[in-house]
Write an enzyme that holds these catalytic residues in place. Sequence first.
Site, mmCIF file in Angstrom:
data_model
loop_
_atom_site.group_PDB
_atom_site.id
_atom_site.type_symbol
_atom_site.label_atom_id
_atom_site.label_comp_id
_atom_site.label_asym_id
_atom_site.label_seq_id
_atom_site.Cartn_x
_atom_site.Cartn_y
_atom_site.Cartn_z
ATOM 1 N N TYR A 154 9.762 28.018 43.618
ATOM 2 C CA TYR A 154 8.851 28.973 42.998
ATOM 3 C C TYR A 154 7.573 28.237 42.628
ATOM 4 O O TYR A 154 7.625 27.148 42.061
ATOM 5 C CB TYR A 154 9.490 29.575 41.739
ATOM 6 C CG TYR A 154 8.594 30.509 40.972
ATOM 7 C CD1 TYR A 154 8.239 31.749 41.488
ATOM 8 C CD2 TYR A 154 8.101 30.165 39.702
ATOM 9 C CE1 TYR A 154 7.417 32.615 40.764
ATOM 10 C CE2 TYR A 154 7.291 31.029 38.981
ATOM 11 C CZ TYR A 154 6.953 32.257 39.516
ATOM 12 O OH TYR A 154 6.140 33.109 38.805
ATOM 13 N N ASP A 249 4.209 20.366 43.579
ATOM 14 C CA ASP A 249 4.156 21.268 42.430
ATOM 15 C C ASP A 249 5.044 20.669 41.339
ATOM 16 O O ASP A 249 6.262 20.853 41.346
ATOM 17 C CB ASP A 249 4.628 22.672 42.829
ATOM 18 C CG ASP A 249 4.569 23.638 41.647
ATOM 19 O OD1 ASP A 249 4.292 23.189 40.517
ATOM 20 O OD2 ASP A 249 4.817 24.844 41.862
ATOM 21 N N LYS A 277 3.173 23.660 32.011
ATOM 22 C CA LYS A 277 4.279 23.493 31.058
ATOM 23 C C LYS A 277 4.031 22.346 30.065
ATOM 24 O O LYS A 277 3.256 22.522 29.137
ATOM 25 C CB LYS A 277 5.593 23.393 31.815
ATOM 26 C CG LYS A 277 5.824 24.716 32.590
ATOM 27 C CD LYS A 277 7.209 24.946 33.106
ATOM 28 C CE LYS A 277 7.312 26.392 33.596
ATOM 29 N NZ LYS A 277 7.468 26.568 35.030
HETATM 30 C C1 LIG Z 1 6.659 27.581 35.890
HETATM 31 C C2 LIG Z 1 6.271 27.151 37.228
HETATM 32 C C3 LIG Z 1 5.099 27.624 37.849
HETATM 33 C C4 LIG Z 1 4.261 28.714 37.268
HETATM 34 O O1 LIG Z 1 3.668 28.354 36.058
HETATM 35 P P1 LIG Z 1 3.187 29.528 35.084
HETATM 36 O O2 LIG Z 1 2.555 28.772 33.943
HETATM 37 O O3 LIG Z 1 4.401 30.292 34.715
HETATM 38 O O4 LIG Z 1 2.205 30.347 35.823
HETATM 39 C C5 LIG Z 1 4.738 27.090 39.064
HETATM 40 N N1 LIG Z 1 5.490 26.156 39.661
HETATM 41 C C6 LIG Z 1 6.611 25.677 39.105
HETATM 42 C C7 LIG Z 1 7.388 24.616 39.804
HETATM 43 C C8 LIG Z 1 7.056 26.174 37.885
HETATM 44 O O5 LIG Z 1 8.196 25.733 37.364
#
Ligand SMILES: *Cc1c(COP(=O)(O)O)cnc(C)c1O
Length: 437
Positions: A154, A249, A277
Amino acid sequence: MNNVMTDKTKLQHPISADLFERARQVIPGGVNSPVRAFRGVGGTPLFIQSARGATITDADGRTYIDYVGSWGPMILGHAHPEVIEAIRAAALRGTSYGAPTELEIELALEVIDAFPSIEKLRLTSSGTEATMSALRVARGFTGRPKIVKFEGCYHGHGDSLLVRAGSGVATLGLPDSPGVLPEVALNTITIPYNDPTAIESVFDQIGSEIAAVIIEPVVGNMGCVAPREGFLQAVRRITEKHGAVLIFDEVMTGFRVARGGAQEVYRIRPDMTCLGKIIGGGLPVGAFGGRSEIMDVVAPVGPVYQAGTLSGNPLAVTAGLTTLRLLKSLDPYPALERATKRLVEGIGRAAHESGWRISSNRVGSMFTGFFTPDAVYDWTGASKSDRKAFARFFHAMLEKGVYLAPSQFEAGFVSMMHDDSIIDRTIEAARMAFNRI
Ligand SMILES: *Cc1c(COP(=O)(O)O)cnc(C)c1O
């Protein structure tokens, strides 16, 4: 199951249940992010009143040991006094200026210090913005249209990333959501995680059209799944050979699995990295960065447009900067590793003693116990989990005072405030839960 659970949670959490009814009148599904709605486990969500250390307290006044940690950011525990004090002090100086501040330089330097692959970065207000922007930059930089992602990873809710995989080695994308245009999804290719032959074969076919490969170097979003030996190295080698931008990511893994993220653990140098995060310390911050050569295509230096009214917001940056500095000075990673190992092994033993066969994955302080006896290393494996058993386990744990992510396919997070006694209480709760479900 849903109805039974709904009645049960309503009885046990009358105030949350009432708030949920009110929320549903004015917010779609009563929540501002879908997984909060408990759809994966049945019942109605808890509304949270406050959080401190390793615990959260709901509107009905019940306190739980928390393994969600706001989905990752709260590595120091909730309401860390130094972070709260820094936010308070920053707020007194005004909450937003829409002009640059020294704080942004300091946060950038802190990130660059931890991530040697990043020479320049830009701040955003969410992980989604970071990944969307990174893709645009990669396309602008290479002049190529296509993106490769991995099944079960994701990367936020941007259009080109909301694409599912079908069967086959390289399935051309179908949108995962109405509203995502097929012509956008067509440029996203989804392949299985942990399968070097799949990526090799895509690049053999259309390597010159691929702008970027985006990957969670440790997956958190199908539950915790680690890269197999040599997989990330293969991805690095193939992208380099074909001149595609490799985007890690690390929104979840950055400052989580190690200070320098998964790229530190597995010793890989991506071209670009997305963060979020933890770098916001519980306030909204994201970032994308990489080699200067790539980042200098971003406006106003280059032609690729990217912007944000609240990007680099002083309160958010202060929370992030304070968190990153504490992580540097405290170095909680060895202790997090030990605590999470103790937790996962303890839960595994408790499951085994009750005749449950679960498959546990852990990297640092990220973990998932899948309700399947087989090792999980990709989405096909994760999706074999017994979700009904997980749902019963989730509710049994909630009753015992442990708040897990309300889905089989999410990672759990241990914070610095989860000490041995909290871990052991959790294992004891799990023992009772496994016996009951
Ligand atoms: C949480 C997450 C996102 C999205 O971040 P948001 O702040 O919720 O938009 C993208 N990539 C990864 C791997 C994530 O865990």
